[in-house]
Design a protein around this motif. Sequence first.
Motif, PDB file in Angstrom:
ATOM      1  N   PRO A  42       0.835  -1.208   0.000  1.00  0.00           N
ATOM      2  CA  PRO A  42       0.000   0.000   0.000  1.00  0.00           C
ATOM      3  C   PRO A  42       0.868   1.255   0.000  1.00  0.00           C
ATOM      4  O   PRO A  42       1.859   1.341   0.723  1.00  0.00           O
ATOM      5  N   PHE A  43       0.509   2.197  -0.832  1.00  0.00           N
ATOM      6  CA  PHE A  43       1.260   3.444  -1.018  1.00  0.00           C
ATOM      7  C   PHE A  43       0.409   4.556  -0.387  1.00  0.00           C
ATOM      8  O   PHE A  43      -0.645   4.904  -0.886  1.00  0.00           O
ATOM      9  N   ILE A  49      -4.591   5.586   1.415  1.00  0.00           N
ATOM     10  CA  ILE A  49      -3.934   4.807   0.361  1.00  0.00           C
ATOM     11  C   ILE A  49      -4.225   5.469  -0.978  1.00  0.00           C
ATOM     12  O   ILE A  49      -5.377   5.635  -1.367  1.00  0.00           O
ATOM     13  N   ILE A  50      -3.150   5.841  -1.684  1.00  0.00           N
ATOM     14  CA  ILE A  50      -3.311   6.457  -2.999  1.00  0.00           C
ATOM     15  C   ILE A  50      -2.846   5.517  -4.114  1.00  0.00           C
ATOM     16  O   ILE A  50      -3.064   5.800  -5.300  1.00  0.00           O
ATOM     17  N   GLY A  51      -2.192   4.404  -3.743  1.00  0.00           N
ATOM     18  CA  GLY A  51      -1.705   3.478  -4.760  1.00  0.00           C
ATOM     19  C   GLY A  51      -1.266   2.168  -4.151  1.00  0.00           C
ATOM     20  O   GLY A  51      -1.355   1.965  -2.936  1.00  0.00           O
ATOM     21  N   CYS A 126       2.948   1.909  -9.814  1.00  0.00           N
ATOM     22  CA  CYS A 126       2.612   2.434  -8.490  1.00  0.00           C
ATOM     23  C   CYS A 126       1.147   2.188  -8.132  1.00  0.00           C
ATOM     24  O   CYS A 126       0.748   2.422  -6.991  1.00  0.00           O
ATOM     25  N   GLY A 127       0.359   1.750  -9.090  1.00  0.00           N
ATOM     26  CA  GLY A 127      -1.049   1.465  -8.819  1.00  0.00           C
ATOM     27  C   GLY A 127      -1.870   2.677  -8.455  1.00  0.00           C
ATOM     28  O   GLY A 127      -2.864   2.574  -7.737  1.00  0.00           O
ATOM     29  N   ARG A 216      -3.858  -1.521 -13.327  1.00  0.00           N
ATOM     30  CA  ARG A 216      -4.650  -0.433 -13.888  1.00  0.00           C
ATOM     31  C   ARG A 216      -5.829  -0.153 -12.967  1.00  0.00           C
ATOM     32  O   ARG A 216      -6.717  -0.988 -12.810  1.00  0.00           O
ATOM     33  N   ARG A 217      -5.821   1.006 -12.321  1.00  0.00           N
ATOM     34  CA  ARG A 217      -6.969   1.470 -11.541  1.00  0.00           C
ATOM     35  C   ARG A 217      -7.478   2.721 -12.244  1.00  0.00           C
ATOM     36  O   ARG A 217      -6.964   3.816 -12.026  1.00  0.00           O
TER      37      ARG A 217
END
Length: 302
Positions: A42-43, A49-51, A126-127, A216-217
């Motif tokens: 998790p970023f 969480i942004i990515g 980075c999602g 890909r989000r």
Amino acid sequence: MLSLLTSCERLKVPTNLSSPILPFLRCIERCHNASLPQGRLPFYYGETIIGWLDPRLLSALKTSLSPDTITITPDHISLNKGEFLRDISRSLAEQQCYRPFNEWFDVTMPEGKTIGQVDRGLIPLCGFEAAGVHLNGIVKKGEQLFLWVAKRSKHKRLDPGKLDHLVAGGMSSGLTPAETVVKEAGEEAAIPSELARTAHHVSTLRYAMIRPEGLRRDRLYCYDLFLSEEFQPRAADGEVESFHLMPLQEVFHLVQKEDQFKFNVNLVLIDLFIRYHLFASSDEAILSEALYHPHLKPRPSK
């Protein structure tokens, strides 16, 4: 994300493979195949969480960036300031961790606030959630509807040679969806800006999909643009090989029986088919549930 069979059972869909809507459900499920974290970290930005970071980037991040930029622990990564996203993009590009597009996309909080900008090519690693627009170019002849379909250039980085919308593209930093429609319409199909501005927003779709390029989000802003019978699109920037005007029913059967469209185009087309009632009412309800209310996995706590 639930498997297709589990989704069919949850939505009370017949699992007989002859069911006419199963191919459409498969298109939807294919774009919701990410079951996070799926090996990713998790970023975070603050407590949000942004990515979801590809762990193969960790070594490059640790050796090239100061602790003032990011904080890395065994179970998550935290961005300390949004402005550092550009530094991260440049550093990882220099280390050849990804192939840059040299196009900046906004990274946003869930409520829409922009944190900073990242190179488009880094987003799947980075999602981060990315935004884009898809435009249905619709022509009405008598009582019959037609749709302009583009064939992607064989030189496109993603899905070369696949069928696509008349206009589709990512939303560059600082642009609104409506502004992106006008920009992409001019660049991809030589549609005059005054005509492109008559397009109207019809829906917004989201999905999370594991692809060869990463996670890909995407958030897709879907538009309809009604065009005259005399209108002829022209490939203006080389991203499209050709355009074809097809009866909407023919497009419907292509999605149902073939795999010719770019993966996320199918979602926008299914939305169009639902809005124009090309399915039986019971099938329409099932597809609407799957398309507009996909199952969401709980997110881990920090």
